[in-house]
Design an enzyme around this catalytic site. Structure first.
Site, PDB file in Angstrom:
ATOM      1  N   CYS A 134       1.138  -1.241  -0.115  1.00  0.00           N
ATOM      2  CA  CYS A 134       0.363   0.007  -0.123  1.00  0.00           C
ATOM      3  C   CYS A 134       0.525   1.242  -0.241  1.00  0.00           C
ATOM      4  CB  CYS A 134      -1.047  -0.476   1.506  1.00  0.00           C
ATOM      5  SG  CYS A 134      -2.212   1.859   1.349  1.00  0.00           S
ATOM      6  N   CYS A 137      -0.316   4.397   2.086  1.00  0.00           N
ATOM      7  CA  CYS A 137      -0.366   3.800   3.799  1.00  0.00           C
ATOM      8  C   CYS A 137       0.921   4.813   4.516  1.00  0.00           C
ATOM      9  CB  CYS A 137      -0.671   2.598   3.571  1.00  0.00           C
ATOM     10  SG  CYS A 137      -1.924   1.867   2.997  1.00  0.00           S
ATOM     11  N   ASP A 138       2.088   3.526   3.079  1.00  0.00           N
ATOM     12  CA  ASP A 138       3.222   4.001   3.682  1.00  0.00           C
ATOM     13  C   ASP A 138       4.249   4.634   2.778  1.00  0.00           C
ATOM     14  OD1 ASP A 138       2.831   1.915   5.463  1.00  0.00           O
ATOM     15  OD2 ASP A 138       2.894   0.492   3.935  1.00  0.00           O
TER      16      ASP A 138
END
Ligand code: NAP
Length: 311
Positions: A134, A137-138
């Site tokens: 992801c 997300c990261d």
């Protein structure tokens, strides 16, 4: 009291099914699962969902769908479904969750799919330590350092493009010498000076530093078999998804890729009253809009089934 309809999953298919079913007064009960809103909550800009000429971000789109379904009487249960079974005589389903057991006259499975990893030794333990599926997300954790994306599809290209905002360099590692992604995506990626395609390559191993974080990979040439090291601080996996069907056991028929088999052009599974929609049952299109369309069809199919069988 039995529910008329239980919907499992809250991606575009689940929410659209809920909107249609709620407007048909079926008062659907929706099990959200752990990733409320599904995969689109981990994407950034969505440019191809009709109705949003300026694009819309994934979490916002899913939040809107959720609100729209709720407005017409959808009820959400924040539990994860563990199993589904059907009693042949009564035709009633039992949906067992982390919080209890629920009975329903019909069920729509819209559980989507989960990111696939390479299956290398020790890989699982590295998830969250420099290995992720992801970018949204990261990605921001990896500023001014080199990273890589694995895969050659739309997801890989989208992730690579997104990561150029943060990383000093983005290697796009693909096992072949041509991308599978749409032409527009390919052009965006191949014209970006921060993205370097690494053709005919895959990862043979991960390297970690003293704190257990990924600090590099061993690249393997898929043609010659040669191996070489590459310094990257994070690996973003984008090699497709595995349909989420484990909790169904052998209740439904699955195809070779693990997708639920539905009637041709329909949403019926081999179990009467059990319908499937979205990525969990669609090996071909896997788009937010096609999942939403299939969710609509599943709700209409369920409504027809309920009328015919339960009045
Ligand atoms: P995908 O299209 O199935 O692509 C998966 C990629 O991973 C392929 O390039 C494949 O290589 C590679 N791959 C698979 N298994 C591998 C392995 N074991 N080792 C190395 N590489 C491996 O998956 P996706 O990119 O997630 O897209 C899924 C669907 O969503 C597609 O229909 C796509 O168009 C859609 N999507 C659309 C958008 C958008 O329109 N904005 C964004 C994301 C996704 P090969 O090419 O060699 O098979």
């Amino acid at each position: 009291m039995n529910e008329k309809l239980i919907i499992i999953g809250t991606g575009p298919a689940g929410y659209t099914a809920a909107i249609y079913a709620a407007r048909a007064d079926l008062k659907p009960l929706v099990f959200t699962g752990e990733q409320i809103g599904g995969q689109l909550t981990t994407t950034t800009e969505i440019e191809n969902f009709p109705g949003f000429p300026e694009g819309i971000n994934g979490p916002e789109l899913m939040f809107n769908m959720s609100q729209q379904a709720e407005k017409f009487g959808t009820r959400y249960v924040y539990e994860t479904v563990l199993s589904v079974s059907r009693e042949a005589c009564s035709g009633l389903f039992t949906v067992t969750t982390t919080g209890g057991a629920y009975q329903a006259e019909s069920v729509i499975i819209a559980t989507g799919a989960t990111a696939r990893y390479l299956g290398l030794p020790g890989e699982k333990a590295l998830i969250g330590h420099g290995l992720t599926a992801c970018a949204t997300c990261d990605g921001a954790f990896y500023r001014d350092v080199p990273v890589c994306v694995v895969g050659g599809g739309d997801s890989a290209c989208e992730e690579a493009s997104f990561l150029t905002r943060f990383a000093s360099k983005v290697y796009l590692i693909h096992r072949r010498d041509a991308l599978r992604a749409s032409k527009a995506m390919q052009q965006r990626v191949l014209n970006d000076p921060k993205i370097e395609p690494v053709w005919n390559s895959t990862i043979a191993a991960y390297q970690t530093d003293e704190s257990g974080e990924v600090c590099g990979i061993t690249l393997k040439d898929t043609v010659t078999g040669e191996e070489r090291p590459l310094e990257v601080k994070c690996v973003f996996m984008a090699i497709g998804h595995v349909p989420n069907t484990k909790f169904l056991g052998d209740l439904v028929e699955l195809d070779a890729g693990g997708f639920i088999v539905t009637s041709p052009g329909g949403t019926d599974t081999r179990v009467p009253g059990l319908f499937a929609a979205g990525d969990v049952a669609d090996p071909k299109y896997q788009q937010a809009i096609s999942a939403a369309g299939m969710g609509c069809r599943a709700a209409l199919d369920a409504e027809h089934y309920l009328l015919t069988n339960f009045g």
